[in-house]
Design an enzyme around this catalytic site. Structure first.
Site, PDB file in Angstrom:
ATOM      1  N   LYS A  79      39.360  37.373  64.834  1.00 32.53           N
ATOM      2  CA  LYS A  79      40.562  38.202  64.663  1.00 32.53           C
ATOM      3  C   LYS A  79      40.715  38.556  63.188  1.00 32.53           C
ATOM      4  O   LYS A  79      40.460  37.718  62.312  1.00 32.53           O
ATOM      5  CB  LYS A  79      41.780  37.425  65.170  1.00 32.53           C
ATOM      6  CG  LYS A  79      43.081  38.220  65.185  1.00 32.53           C
ATOM      7  CD  LYS A  79      44.212  37.380  65.776  1.00 32.53           C
ATOM      8  CE  LYS A  79      45.525  38.156  65.827  1.00 32.53           C
ATOM      9  NZ  LYS A  79      46.626  37.338  66.412  1.00 32.53           N
ATOM     10  N   SER A 154      49.128  39.494  70.129  1.00 29.06           N
ATOM     11  CA  SER A 154      48.556  40.339  69.097  1.00 29.06           C
ATOM     12  C   SER A 154      47.030  40.237  68.999  1.00 29.06           C
ATOM     13  O   SER A 154      46.398  41.069  68.353  1.00 29.06           O
ATOM     14  CB  SER A 154      49.162  39.966  67.745  1.00 29.06           C
ATOM     15  OG  SER A 154      48.803  38.643  67.373  1.00 29.06           O
ATOM     16  N   SER A 178      50.186  34.912  71.354  1.00 27.68           N
ATOM     17  CA  SER A 178      49.217  35.947  70.962  1.00 27.68           C
ATOM     18  C   SER A 178      47.771  35.641  71.322  1.00 27.68           C
ATOM     19  O   SER A 178      46.912  36.519  71.228  1.00 27.68           O
ATOM     20  CB  SER A 178      49.316  36.210  69.458  1.00 27.68           C
ATOM     21  OG  SER A 178      50.503  36.904  69.176  1.00 27.68           O
TER      22      SER A 178
END
Length: 486
Positions: A79, A154, A178
């Site tokens: 990420k 996210s 997330s």
């Protein structure tokens, strides 16, 4: 041999160890898949092809020398909130568009030590604030199961990459769901570890008392393998806990006969889609069939307040953490003025997106003189109540079972103009961050071809219990073997 489009870590490890494939061959095949599919899926912010092939070559040398652990030579996606030395790290924000960290996050160092091959950095909601990846300052990632729908957020880029076979595994971060919500939306496995189990050093901060890093993988065994690599105390993170890390893979392949599982009624909230409720009921029935003792008379009465508590605590911490982006030290800097104050204001005006600015304002208000006691202090008191209710529940139960999300993946743009509707996407996941306990989302079925996530929650540092239950369920159902048609 022809390399399959989908390989788990443990399958790839066997092929690499027996030299049926090389890491360079596996990495090339995965990069070709990224080149073919990512124009549609849009999971990646940055693809590091040259770096990946160089690392794959080094991994092949390690394997040839007899040094082959489960992650050596296996391509992965990180990420874009994790600092990677020499590789651009944007947080999907204009504020950090050209930021290249001078150091690696601890989890990156640990994975490099294992021989990770870094394919690139995954798209996300800006500064990890969002539930759909629509808040990225660059583009919206698409759900591989239906390209008109969101992958969740996210960590939506990480989830979509794993679901599309554009990486064998990924790391995400989880502040209010997330990792788990996008894992549920994309039908992969995502674990939020206990707060303190995995070092946050090098994770660009959103809400420091809630953030955790965790694995996003094809199945439960892979999640256990990655957790073995990234867990443990780190002197660079004062909140990481100095306790022994077990071998999580030893929790697998065990039955769950006699285990006590609670079904908290507050997680079957008003507004839950009927098909989600039906799938979770079927999952509970399967767990009972496997020998678990199910108790539906469970209540966590403060759960309805968790959403409000989260949206006071998280924005408050965000407003403090993001104050460092002033256009002076690093990142975007507005240059069209001679005034220092105007430069700072314009830097934050143009550097941050709408959702980030909304949360900074919420947090600044909650922390301001005259309102601190009414909002932030009260939220912290309710947080204590929520944590105590989890503690009492785990005196009776080995784990709690809930949906990961009250809905299936929604269409892009469907909730973009309604922040409250978007915030409700995390209503089943954010109480877990508030309490600091671990939870996993695993594939729990489908409705009209769209994935549904099953969440398993356990007491602090009981990830072994989670892996035991999740693996037993996964092996009995096989949902993890279903893949999107791309």
């Amino acid at each position: 041999m022809t390399i399959p489009a989908y390989l788990t870590i443990h399958e790839a490890h066997k092929l690499l160890k027996t030299k049926q494939i090389s890491s360079v061959e596996l990495t090339k095949a995965t990069l070709e898949r990224i080149e073919k599919l990512d124009p549609k899926v849009k999971a990646f912010m940055t693809v590091t092809g040259d770096l990946a092939l160089r690392q794959a070559g080094e991994a092949d040398k390690r394997i040839a020398g007899g040094d082959c652990n489960p992650l050596t030579g296996v391509p992965a996606v990180m990420k874009d909130v994790l600092c990677t030395k020499g590789v651009r790290t944007t947080c999907s924000s204009k504020m950090l568009e050209n930021f290249v960290p001078p150091y690696n996050a601890t989890v990156i160092e640990k994975l490099y030590a294992q021989g990770m091959v870094l394919l690139g950095k995954a798209n996300m909601d800006e500064f990890a604030m969002g539930s759909s990846t629509e808040n990225s300052a660059y583009f919206t990632t698409r759900n591989p199961w239906d390209l008109e729908r969101v992958p969740g957020g996210s960590s939506g880029g990480s989830a979509a990459a794993v679901a599309a076979g554009e990486g064998l595994y990924a790391l995400g971060s989880d502040t209010g769901g997330s990792i788990r919500q996008p894992a549920g939306f994309c039908s992969i496995t995502g674990l939020k570890p206990t707060y303190g189990r995995v070092s946050r050093y090098g994770l660009i901060a959103f809400a420091s008392s809630l953030d955790q890093i965790g694995p996003m993988t094809q199945d439960v065994e892979d999640a256990a393998i990655v957790m073995n690599a990234i867990s443990g105390h780190d002197e660079h993170d004062s909140t990481s806990v100095p306790c022994e890390v077990p071998d999580y893979t030893k929790s697998l392949n065990r039955d769950i006969k006699g285990m006590k599982l609670g079904i908290p009624r507050e997680y079957f909230v008003e507004g839950i889609q009927p098909e989600v409720a039906q799938a979770i009921e079927a999952a509970i029935a399967k767990l009972e069939e496997l020998g678990a003792k199910i108790d539906r008379n469970v209540s966590l009465p403060s759960t309805p307040y968790a959403l409000a508590v989260y949206y006071i605590i998280a924005p408050s911490e965000a407003s403090a953490n993001l104050s460092r982006y002033d256009g002076v030290k690093y990142g975007f800097s507005y240059q069209g003025t001679d005034s220092m104050w105007e430069a700072m204001e314009k830097t934050r005006q143009f550097g941050f997106g709408q959702e980030v600015k909304r949360r900074i304002m919420l947090g600044t208000y909650a922390l301001s003189a005259g309102y601190y006691d009414a909002y932030y202090l009260k939220a912290q008191k309710v947080r204590t109540l929520i944590r105590m209710e989890f503690d009492r529940a785990f005196e009776k139960y080995d784990a709690l079972i809930t949906p990961t999300s009250p809905t299936v993946p929604f269409k892009a743009g469907e909730k973009a103009d309604d922040p409250l509707a978007m915030y409700l996407s995390d209503v089943c996941t954010l109480p877990i961050n508030i309490a600091g306990v671990p939870a996993i989302s695993i594939p729990g079925g489908f409705a009209n071809g769209l994935p549904i996530g099953l969440q398993i929650i356990a007491k602090p540092f009981a990830e072994e219990t989670i892996f035991r239950i999740a693996h037993a369920y996964e092996q009995a159902t096989g949902w993890q073997k279903m893949k999107p048609k791309l």
